[in-house]
Motif scaffolding. Sequence first.
Motif, PDB file in Angstrom:
ATOM      1  N   ARG A   1       0.832  -1.209   0.000  1.00 50.04           N
ATOM      2  CA  ARG A   1       0.000   0.000   0.000  1.00 50.04           C
ATOM      3  C   ARG A   1       0.869   1.262   0.000  1.00 50.04           C
ATOM      4  O   ARG A   1       0.507   2.274  -0.628  1.00 50.04           O
ATOM      5  CB  ARG A   1      -0.926  -0.019   1.235  1.00 50.04           C
ATOM      6  N   TRP A   2       2.003   1.206   0.696  1.00 45.71           N
ATOM      7  CA  TRP A   2       2.904   2.359   0.715  1.00 45.71           C
ATOM      8  C   TRP A   2       3.402   2.650  -0.703  1.00 45.71           C
ATOM      9  O   TRP A   2       3.409   3.819  -1.144  1.00 45.71           O
ATOM     10  CB  TRP A   2       4.089   2.067   1.630  1.00 45.71           C
ATOM     11  N   ALA A   3       3.811   1.607  -1.417  1.00 43.70           N
ATOM     12  CA  ALA A   3       4.353   1.803  -2.768  1.00 43.70           C
ATOM     13  C   ALA A   3       3.285   2.297  -3.728  1.00 43.70           C
ATOM     14  O   ALA A   3       3.521   3.220  -4.539  1.00 43.70           O
ATOM     15  CB  ALA A   3       4.962   0.494  -3.258  1.00 43.70           C
ATOM     16  N   LEU A   4       2.085   1.702  -3.665  1.00 45.71           N
ATOM     17  CA  LEU A   4       1.027   2.098  -4.581  1.00 45.71           C
ATOM     18  C   LEU A   4       0.590   3.538  -4.329  1.00 45.71           C
ATOM     19  O   LEU A   4       0.271   4.281  -5.275  1.00 45.71           O
ATOM     20  CB  LEU A   4      -0.171   1.146  -4.446  1.00 45.71           C
ATOM     21  N   ALA A   5       0.563   3.944  -3.074  1.00 39.17           N
ATOM     22  CA  ALA A   5       0.146   5.313  -2.743  1.00 39.17           C
ATOM     23  C   ALA A   5       1.122   6.343  -3.271  1.00 39.17           C
ATOM     24  O   ALA A   5       0.736   7.492  -3.539  1.00 39.17           O
ATOM     25  CB  ALA A   5      -0.010   5.462  -1.233  1.00 39.17           C
ATOM     26  N   ARG A   6       2.407   5.951  -3.453  1.00 38.43           N
ATOM     27  CA  ARG A   6       3.439   6.890  -3.908  1.00 38.43           C
ATOM     28  C   ARG A   6       3.884   6.619  -5.337  1.00 38.43           C
ATOM     29  O   ARG A   6       4.870   7.194  -5.805  1.00 38.43           O
ATOM     30  CB  ARG A   6       4.646   6.829  -2.958  1.00 38.43           C
ATOM     31  N   ASP A   7       3.154   5.731  -6.009  1.00 37.87           N
ATOM     32  CA  ASP A   7       3.481   5.395  -7.407  1.00 37.87           C
ATOM     33  C   ASP A   7       4.911   4.880  -7.538  1.00 37.87           C
ATOM     34  O   ASP A   7       5.629   5.190  -8.502  1.00 37.87           O
ATOM     35  CB  ASP A   7       3.259   6.610  -8.307  1.00 37.87           C
ATOM     36  N   VAL A   8       5.341   4.102  -6.537  1.00 39.47           N
ATOM     37  CA  VAL A   8       6.660   3.481  -6.545  1.00 39.47           C
ATOM     38  C   VAL A   8       6.516   2.054  -7.068  1.00 39.47           C
ATOM     39  O   VAL A   8       5.605   1.331  -6.653  1.00 39.47           O
ATOM     40  CB  VAL A   8       7.269   3.468  -5.122  1.00 39.47           C
ATOM     41  N   PRO A   9       7.371   1.611  -7.987  1.00 39.19           N
ATOM     42  CA  PRO A   9       7.267   0.235  -8.487  1.00 39.19           C
ATOM     43  C   PRO A   9       7.318  -0.783  -7.346  1.00 39.19           C
ATOM     44  O   PRO A   9       8.152  -0.673  -6.438  1.00 39.19           O
ATOM     45  CB  PRO A   9       8.483   0.099  -9.410  1.00 39.19           C
ATOM     46  N   VAL A  10       6.428  -1.758  -7.390  1.00 41.20           N
ATOM     47  CA  VAL A  10       6.387  -2.810  -6.380  1.00 41.20           C
ATOM     48  C   VAL A  10       6.265  -4.151  -7.099  1.00 41.20           C
ATOM     49  O   VAL A  10       5.482  -4.296  -8.033  1.00 41.20           O
ATOM     50  CB  VAL A  10       5.234  -2.587  -5.382  1.00 41.20           C
ATOM     51  N   ARG A  11       7.061  -5.139  -6.664  1.00 40.62           N
ATOM     52  CA  ARG A  11       7.102  -6.442  -7.338  1.00 40.62           C
ATOM     53  C   ARG A  11       7.236  -7.556  -6.312  1.00 40.62           C
ATOM     54  O   ARG A  11       7.764  -7.365  -5.226  1.00 40.62           O
ATOM     55  CB  ARG A  11       8.293  -6.503  -8.298  1.00 40.62           C
ATOM     56  N   PHE A  12       6.785  -8.747  -6.727  1.00 40.10           N
ATOM     57  CA  PHE A  12       7.020  -9.953  -5.949  1.00 40.10           C
ATOM     58  C   PHE A  12       8.292 -10.621  -6.462  1.00 40.10           C
ATOM     59  O   PHE A  12       8.559 -10.635  -7.680  1.00 40.10           O
ATOM     60  CB  PHE A  12       5.852 -10.928  -6.083  1.00 40.10           C
ATOM     61  N   ILE A  13       9.069 -11.209  -5.539  1.00 42.16           N
ATOM     62  CA  ILE A  13      10.376 -11.754  -5.947  1.00 42.16           C
ATOM     63  C   ILE A  13      10.596 -13.190  -5.494  1.00 42.16           C
ATOM     64  O   ILE A  13      11.685 -13.739  -5.704  1.00 42.16           O
ATOM     65  CB  ILE A  13      11.518 -10.889  -5.382  1.00 42.16           C
ATOM     66  N   ASP A  14       9.586 -13.832  -4.900  1.00 43.20           N
ATOM     67  CA  ASP A  14       9.770 -15.216  -4.452  1.00 43.20           C
ATOM     68  C   ASP A  14       9.693 -16.168  -5.650  1.00 43.20           C
ATOM     69  O   ASP A  14       9.391 -15.754  -6.769  1.00 43.20           O
ATOM     70  CB  ASP A  14       8.698 -15.569  -3.416  1.00 43.20           C
ATOM     71  N   LEU A  15       9.936 -17.434  -5.403  1.00 39.20           N
ATOM     72  CA  LEU A  15       9.871 -18.447  -6.456  1.00 39.20           C
ATOM     73  C   LEU A  15       8.488 -18.420  -7.086  1.00 39.20           C
ATOM     74  O   LEU A  15       7.475 -18.366  -6.380  1.00 39.20           O
ATOM     75  CB  LEU A  15      10.151 -19.823  -5.855  1.00 39.20           C
ATOM     76  N   PRO A  16       8.400 -18.454  -8.422  1.00 38.56           N
ATOM     77  CA  PRO A  16       7.086 -18.419  -9.069  1.00 38.56           C
ATOM     78  C   PRO A  16       6.178 -19.544  -8.598  1.00 38.56           C
ATOM     79  O   PRO A  16       6.632 -20.654  -8.284  1.00 38.56           O
ATOM     80  CB  PRO A  16       7.433 -18.565 -10.559  1.00 38.56           C
ATOM     81  N   ALA A  17       4.881 -19.258  -8.560  1.00 37.28           N
ATOM     82  CA  ALA A  17       3.909 -20.284  -8.168  1.00 37.28           C
ATOM     83  C   ALA A  17       3.927 -21.461  -9.129  1.00 37.28           C
ATOM     84  O   ALA A  17       3.626 -22.593  -8.734  1.00 37.28           O
ATOM     85  CB  ALA A  17       2.510 -19.657  -8.121  1.00 37.28           C
ATOM     86  N   ALA A  18       4.286 -21.217 -10.388  1.00 35.68           N
ATOM     87  CA  ALA A  18       4.364 -22.313 -11.356  1.00 35.68           C
ATOM     88  C   ALA A  18       5.325 -23.395 -10.888  1.00 35.68           C
ATOM     89  O   ALA A  18       5.099 -24.584 -11.103  1.00 35.68           O
ATOM     90  CB  ALA A  18       4.795 -21.766 -12.718  1.00 35.68           C
ATOM     91  N   HIS A  19       6.422 -22.984 -10.242  1.00 37.55           N
ATOM     92  CA  HIS A  19       7.398 -23.956  -9.730  1.00 37.55           C
ATOM     93  C   HIS A  19       6.976 -24.502  -8.364  1.00 37.55           C
ATOM     94  O   HIS A  19       7.081 -25.712  -8.109  1.00 37.55           O
ATOM     95  CB  HIS A  19       8.775 -23.299  -9.606  1.00 37.55           C
ATOM     96  N   SER A  20       6.518 -23.634  -7.468  1.00 40.27           N
ATOM     97  CA  SER A  20       6.202 -24.095  -6.107  1.00 40.27           C
ATOM     98  C   SER A  20       5.048 -25.086  -6.118  1.00 40.27           C
ATOM     99  O   SER A  20       5.056 -26.072  -5.376  1.00 40.27           O
ATOM    100  CB  SER A  20       5.883 -22.899  -5.201  1.00 40.27           C
ATOM    101  N   LEU A  21       4.032 -24.859  -6.978  1.00 36.77           N
ATOM    102  CA  LEU A  21       2.917 -25.812  -7.063  1.00 36.77           C
ATOM    103  C   LEU A  21       3.390 -27.151  -7.609  1.00 36.77           C
ATOM    104  O   LEU A  21       2.962 -28.217  -7.139  1.00 36.77           O
ATOM    105  CB  LEU A  21       1.810 -25.242  -7.949  1.00 36.77           C
ATOM    106  N   ALA A  22       4.269 -27.103  -8.601  1.00 39.49           N
ATOM    107  CA  ALA A  22       4.795 -28.356  -9.154  1.00 39.49           C
ATOM    108  C   ALA A  22       5.651 -29.085  -8.144  1.00 39.49           C
ATOM    109  O   ALA A  22       5.616 -30.322  -8.056  1.00 39.49           O
ATOM    110  CB  ALA A  22       5.589 -28.059 -10.428  1.00 39.49           C
TER     111      ALA A  22
END
Length: 789
Positions: free
Chosen positions: A90-111
């Motif tokens: 919410r902090w990043a979105l409120a300030r228009d700062v890029p925000v990303r997820f960086i953990d292992l993709p769900a495609a791999h974790s589900l497999a």
Amino acid sequence: MTGTRTSGPLLLGVRHHGPGSARAVRAALDAADPRAVLIEGPPEGDALLPLAADEEMRPPVALLAHAVDDPGRAAFWPFAEFSPEWVAIRWALARDVPVRFIDLPAAHSLAMEADAEADPEEDTDAERLVPVDPIRVLAETAGYDDPERWWEDVVEHRVPGSGEAAGPLAAFAALGEAMTALREAYGDGGHPRDAVREAYMRIQLRTAAKEFGDEFAVVCGAWHVPALRTRTTLTADRALLKGLPKVKAELTWVPWTHRRLARHSGYGAGIESPGWYEHLFAAPDRPVERWMTKVAGLLRDEDRFVSSAHVIEAVRLAATLAAMRGRPLAGLSETTDAIRAVMCDGSDVPLALVHDRLVVGTTLGEVPDTAPAVPLQRDLTRQQRTLRLKPEADEREVELDLRKETDASRSRLLHRLRVLGIGWGEPAAGRGSTGTFRESWRLRWEPELYVRVAEAGVWGTTVLAAATARAESDAVAATALAEVTALAERCLLADLPDALPVVMRALADRAALDSDVGHLADALPALARTLRYGDVRATDTTALGEVAAGLAERICVGLPPACTGLDAEGAEALRRQVDGVHTAIGLLAGAVPSSADGLRERWRAVLHKLTVRDTVAGVIRGRAARLLLDEGHLDQEAAARLMGLALSPGTPPADAAAWIEGFVGGAAGGGMLLVHDERLLALVDAWLTGVPADTFTDVLPLLRRTFSAYEAGVRRTLGDLVRRGPVPAGAPGAGTPAGAGATAPGFGPVLDTARADAVVPVLRLLLGLDEHPATASAHHDGTPLGETA
């Protein structure tokens, strides 16, 4: 050092769902003002992050990832209002700062989860390598026996910015050093998959560094901070990721609940008191005073007397307890103890309500309509709104009157969801009418149901189409007759007319091939109930009636031979089936008039045959006699004769006890039958007192099971009658034969007409024989009640 900007990005190691961490993250981001924010989570969710700023998005919510080809393979990433990751988003979105997820993709974790399930031995090895909970280890090192209390003392009660050395980054630096020491002691990976996840995160950090330099922040579990600071080569990290299994995954936002946050799921960071943590995060000041006020309001709503003086005294007591225990401020344990002593009078009963409603909480989050969803979920959501049947985290009961169109539509929806395996509602015993026009449901929405909806999406895009396709598939795949009859019942309740022909063909095929009387007896009750529902739901049940009548005929032919040579367990199972068939034939007689009389007569003949066959198990003989007696096809003289034979000295005590259980046990009114029939009670009493001592202990468990099922009042009355003993010699009726007078224990010699007269007017009014009690009294001329009625 972790949490500083001296070298590398700003690493903010947090405790998932920790309000202290959340406040610290917000303060650190305000102070550092990074150019980008990276968060532990599946990268496929990046496109969904802007929805976190939507006004209709209300936590707790969760990212739901599921495999496209196998929707049942799913995982959640939950967020609460007080989750540090949510605060960072919410902090990043409120300030228009890029925000990303960086953990292992769900495609791999589900497999990888699927591979672990396929190889349980590998999964067991992995579990053995999981170290002790780091928060617990730190708490024990500090001398605490409760990790939650330690966390409150060192994090939640810490005032940000206090002290010379303190600052928005100091807590992260200290926690990072602690995790580094723990990883040195317990190994670099809490779980074998941690190494893979951390390799992927390091690669994402390198990518971010090329775009933003070191001016970005990373919010992740504190356990991962040392690994993200470790200097490794890109080649080494890519080698760890080589050959990972992969599936096609889809993600969406779904509502979550505080109860689910209290479980160890998702991040593996279940918290015991999400409602308390939400309060700590949201309270602007004086959290203990505000908490006590909230508790007082809850207890007042439950009609408990709680005044302002109680609130003041509870606050003082909590502060005193904190001082005595050496804590900086009153925590949850101190406030709970104070509430118990001051507001609950020392009782844990109202305290359990406080724990459930406030400490844990019943909040169910909301997501905007613009969130991605499978078509089936959208259709379900539309119907929930149209029918005003809102999903709620609290369990609640709903009474439906099927004569009302809205309630009938609600019933159809709930039954269709049950066909699809989506257990939002479960049928419950209603408090009102037991007729077919009323239904009672117990509703409770759990987040896992979103996974069930995604799974059911393979059957169709609407609830009706999906339920129809699922029912047709189940009918073809069913192997047991009872499965198909139960499915036919569900199809009728769910109003699936297109599925019924397929189900009926399967039913006819299974019924023709199955010759096992037990299977037929299991199948008939469901068919009879289905026919009973036909009128209220305006469904043609002619074909079902023909099949049901045929099953009943075959049961009448095959039941007597099937009742011989049974052990105790088999006899009890068949006794329950006899009960079910008896009820079903009663329903069939009303639903299939063409065969009603003949079917009833054949069933009565079967019951009469069972009562006199010595080779039939005692529990079945007794039950058959009781059914005939209740239906008025066996008079009391004949019932007493059958009981006398069953309890005669030549009958083994165990067989006699089984007959008693069948006759007066397991059915409503069995105890009252003994209370009001002195002959039967006298026979049971005489038999019981004559059981030899060496066999009494063998029959005692069976008798205890029989009589313990009676209501307390019935047991007490029977005890009083037996304790009084037989009528004394010389009293009116004494010495007369059993059945002709009051020779049984505790019964009076003659009818007390004065007491009977007192209830006759009211009884006549209830039966509709008179319009007013006064009129009823005028009509009463001393005629026995049985004759006037």
